[in-house]
Design an enzyme around this catalytic site. Structure first.
Site, PDB file in Angstrom:
ATOM      1  N   GLU A 181      27.400  36.627  47.900  1.00 42.69           N
ATOM      2  CA  GLU A 181      27.804  38.040  47.970  1.00 42.69           C
ATOM      3  C   GLU A 181      28.899  38.255  49.003  1.00 42.69           C
ATOM      4  OE1 GLU A 181      26.997  40.075  45.800  1.00 42.69           O
ATOM      5  OE2 GLU A 181      25.034  39.513  44.987  1.00 42.69           O
ATOM      6  N   ASP A 314      25.513  33.929  34.892  1.00 39.88           N
ATOM      7  CA  ASP A 314      26.715  34.577  34.346  1.00 39.88           C
ATOM      8  C   ASP A 314      28.056  34.028  34.849  1.00 39.88           C
ATOM      9  OD1 ASP A 314      26.048  35.630  36.842  1.00 39.88           O
ATOM     10  OD2 ASP A 314      26.235  37.724  36.275  1.00 39.88           O
ATOM     11  N   GLU A 449      30.920  45.583  34.412  1.00 41.59           N
ATOM     12  CA  GLU A 449      31.289  44.530  33.443  1.00 41.59           C
ATOM     13  C   GLU A 449      31.920  45.051  32.151  1.00 41.59           C
ATOM     14  OE1 GLU A 449      28.379  44.616  35.100  1.00 41.59           O
ATOM     15  OE2 GLU A 449      28.692  42.932  36.470  1.00 41.59           O
ATOM     16  N   THR A 538      35.086  37.344  40.697  1.00 34.60           N
ATOM     17  CA  THR A 538      34.011  38.034  39.978  1.00 34.60           C
ATOM     18  C   THR A 538      33.681  39.391  40.602  1.00 34.60           C
ATOM     19  OG1 THR A 538      31.870  37.708  38.912  1.00 34.60           O
ATOM     20  CG2 THR A 538      32.073  36.931  41.193  1.00 34.60           C
TER      21      THR A 538
HETATM   22  C1  DMJ Z   1      29.171  42.210  41.291  1.00 41.17           C
HETATM   23  O1  DMJ Z   1      28.834  41.939  42.579  1.00 41.17           O
HETATM   24  C2  DMJ Z   1      29.867  41.044  40.640  1.00 41.17           C
HETATM   25  O2  DMJ Z   1      30.552  41.470  39.515  1.00 41.17           O
HETATM   26  C3  DMJ Z   1      28.927  39.942  40.270  1.00 41.17           C
HETATM   27  O3  DMJ Z   1      29.552  38.923  39.565  1.00 41.17           O
HETATM   28  C4  DMJ Z   1      27.812  40.488  39.419  1.00 41.17           C
HETATM   29  N1  DMJ Z   1      27.170  41.617  40.010  1.00 41.17           N
HETATM   30  C5  DMJ Z   1      27.979  42.675  40.547  1.00 41.17           C
HETATM   31  C6  DMJ Z   1      28.385  43.748  39.578  1.00 41.17           C
HETATM   32  O4  DMJ Z   1      27.535  44.013  38.564  1.00 41.17           O
END
Ligand code: DMJ
Length: 550
Positions: A181, A314, A449, A538
């Site tokens: 994170e 994911d 997403e 991400t």
């Molecule tokens: C974000 O912190 C990032 O996109 C991660 O890859 C997945 N979870 C959250 C958003 O949903």
């Protein structure tokens, strides 16, 4: 001197009653006026008329072609009400584009107002109770939102935030942070802000947090622990296990590779590429699909037999493709693993729902298929489209478009127009609705997403329906999650428009990702963070694709 009949003005012919005279009189009067004009005046008027005529002839074919095409397409496709919708779908005026962009800026300012008033310098806003929550105690929302403010051209807000980074942000803190994170949100956010602004402050901060996260890699297997104390320089797994999550250890590579490139220090790239090399060779994959956990002592997958594109796996798939793009499409193992995984998804996880026949991605548990799809999986249409844009099979783009429709339906089939955290797809013939939601899965966390994928799909296809779908979603966020005093809140129940039940939390990714992707989706400028120059991490932080020589 001119004779009296050649006056240098044209008078209106008004009848005695004050009204205009009839047509014949008017024609005669016009002719008389024409004859009264000087030769110079008549020549000038004729010249202007000829110019207008030539201009009209020149533009006629393209105008008539455009209109012909537009009405042709409308007539081919529809009946009356749908006709109007289709007309709206494919024709968005520049004014409308600008008003949508402004709507996103307004939403951002509103979210920022809540953060500034009640949570300044803290991790997350609690907009309903007008307070804040702390996760790492590092101003997470502020850092996550830096590059969004830059892209949305909110320079005043950006300057205030930058001042805070310069004067208040310190990583010298006795605090445990989650490696994944803090890498995607903090390291990623600082690196991308450095690239967009060129301001060395952000690079210095990125180097600081990057080096403080490195103890996570000191494990027997070199597969990193989930948690690091950035003040003490110690790392550990969660209290109940020595496992790490597969998505977490394989979705920190874009950031550490870039930090390595910028600093010239090879230790950053070496640490994260070691993880990829090990995972590449590991036993326990199923047609390229990975389990959800990996052990930090022996480096083996654990909890074998469950395969999902959702939580805990994911972004493994996302980062295979994106690392390959970041590095100039030379690292063939990454590409091989990605392509194999896409085939694995097609073979094991894709099914059609009823009644609409939507293509969805389910899960496999010890050989048993479950029609369960996390909202998180909606990153996949965007990733597939990105791969196709970078030269992979056009079939990937076709699948991306099908899955995009499914993710949109996850919103539109809900009473609030907002998707649940997890959807179950109906597969029996005769079902009334494709998407079903269990009681425990009805929350919406303001996740990005679907909007992210809409952005990619719009960039590559230019099909305005993706912008319109995004616009509908933004309206739903505004209707059901906006808190009057500032900020947006996640909600508990997307099926109850009367009482969606606010959860009193604005996740940092709402500003870092969701609003940024809305803005990029509504923009018609392909050079606003060009997908040929940048790759998004991400957490929606754009990092440069490396120049070929590297
Ligand atoms: C974000 O912190 C990032 O996109 C991660 O890859 C997945 N979870 C959250 C958003 O949903």
């Amino acid at each position: 001197m001119l004779p009296p009949s050649r006056r240098d003005f044209v008078s209106l012919t008004v009848s005695e009653s004050g009204g205009y005279t009839n047509g014949k009189q008017r024609r005669q009067s016009c002719w008389r006026k024409w004859k009264q004009l000087s030769r110079l005046q008549r020549s000038l008027i004729l010249f202007v008329l000829v110019l207008l005529l030539i201009g009209g002839i020149a533009t006629y074919p393209s105008l008539s072609a455009q209109w012909g095409e537009m009405y042709g397409s409308i007539l081919r496709h529809c009946g009356s009400t749908y006709c109007f919708k289709l007309f709206q779908t494919q024709h968005i005026s520049p004014l409308l584009v600008e008003s949508r962009l402004e709507a996103v800026r307004e939403a951002f300012r509103h979210a920022w107002k809540g953060y500034k008033d009640f949570a300044w310098g803290h991790d997350e806003l609690k907009p309903v109770s007008k307070s804040y929550s702390e996760w790492f105690g590092l101003g997470l929302t502020l850092i996550d939102a830096l590059d969004t403010m830059w892209i949305l051209d909110l320079k005043k807000e950006f300057e205030e935030a930058k001042q805070w980074v310069a004067t208040e942000l310190s990583f010298n803190k006795n605090v445990d942070v989650n490696l994944f994170e803090s890498t995607i949100r903090i390291l990623g956010g600082l690196l991308s802000t450095y690239h967009l602004t060129g301001d060395a402050l952000f690079l210095e901060k990125a180097k600081d947090i990057g080096s403080r996260l490195m103890p996570a890699f000191s494990t027997p297997s070199k597969i990193p622990y989930s948690d690091v104390n950035i003040g003490k320089g110690t790392a550990h797994p969660p209290r109940w296990t020595s496992d790490s999550t597969v998505a977490e250890v394989t979705s920190i590579q874009l950031e550490f590779r870039e930090l390595g490139r910028l600093t010239g220090d090879p230790k950053y790239q070496a640490a994260v590429m070691e993880v990829m090399q090990q995972v590449h060779k590991l036993e326990g994959k199923h047609d390229g699909l990975v389990p959800m956990f990996i052990n930090t002592n022996n480096g083996q997958f654990t909890h074998l037999g469950i395969y999902t594109l959702g939580a805990r796996a994911d972004s493994y798939y996302e980062y295979l493709l994106k690392q390959w793009i970041q590095g100039g499409k030379k690292e063939t193992e990454l590409l091989e693993d990605y392509l194999q995984a896409v085939e694995g998804i097609k073979k094991n996880l894709l099914k059609k729902s009823s009644p609409l026949g939507l293509t969805f991605v389910g899960e496999l548990s010890h050989g048993h298929f479950t029609p369960k799809m996390d909202h998180l999986v909606c990153f996949l249409p965007g990733t597939l489209a990105l791969g196709a844009h970078h030269g992979l099979a056009t079939e990937h783009m076709e699948l991306a478009q099908q899955l995009m429709e499914t993710c949109y339906q996850m919103y539109t089939q809900m009473e609030t127009g907002l998707a649940p955290e997890i959807a179950h797809f109906s597969m029996q013939t005769g079902s009334i609705q494709d998407v079903d939601v269990k009681l425990a899965d009805r929350h919406n966390l303001l996740r990005p997403e679907t909007v992210e994928s809409l952005f990619y799909l719009y960039r590559f296809t230019k099909d305005k329906k993706y912008q319109n779908w995004g616009w509908e979603i933004l309206q739903s966020f505004n209707t059901y999650t906006r808190v009057e005093t500032g900020g947006y809140t996640s909600i508990n129940n997307v099926r109850d428009p009367k009482y969606p039940s606010p959860r009193d939390k604005m996740e940092s990714f709402f500003l870092g990702e969701t609003l940024k992707y809305f803005y990029l989706l509504f923009s018609d400028d392909p050079n606003l963070i060009s997908l040929d120059k940048y790759v998004f991490n991400t957490e929606a932080h754009p990092l440069p694709i490396w120049p070929q020589a590297e």
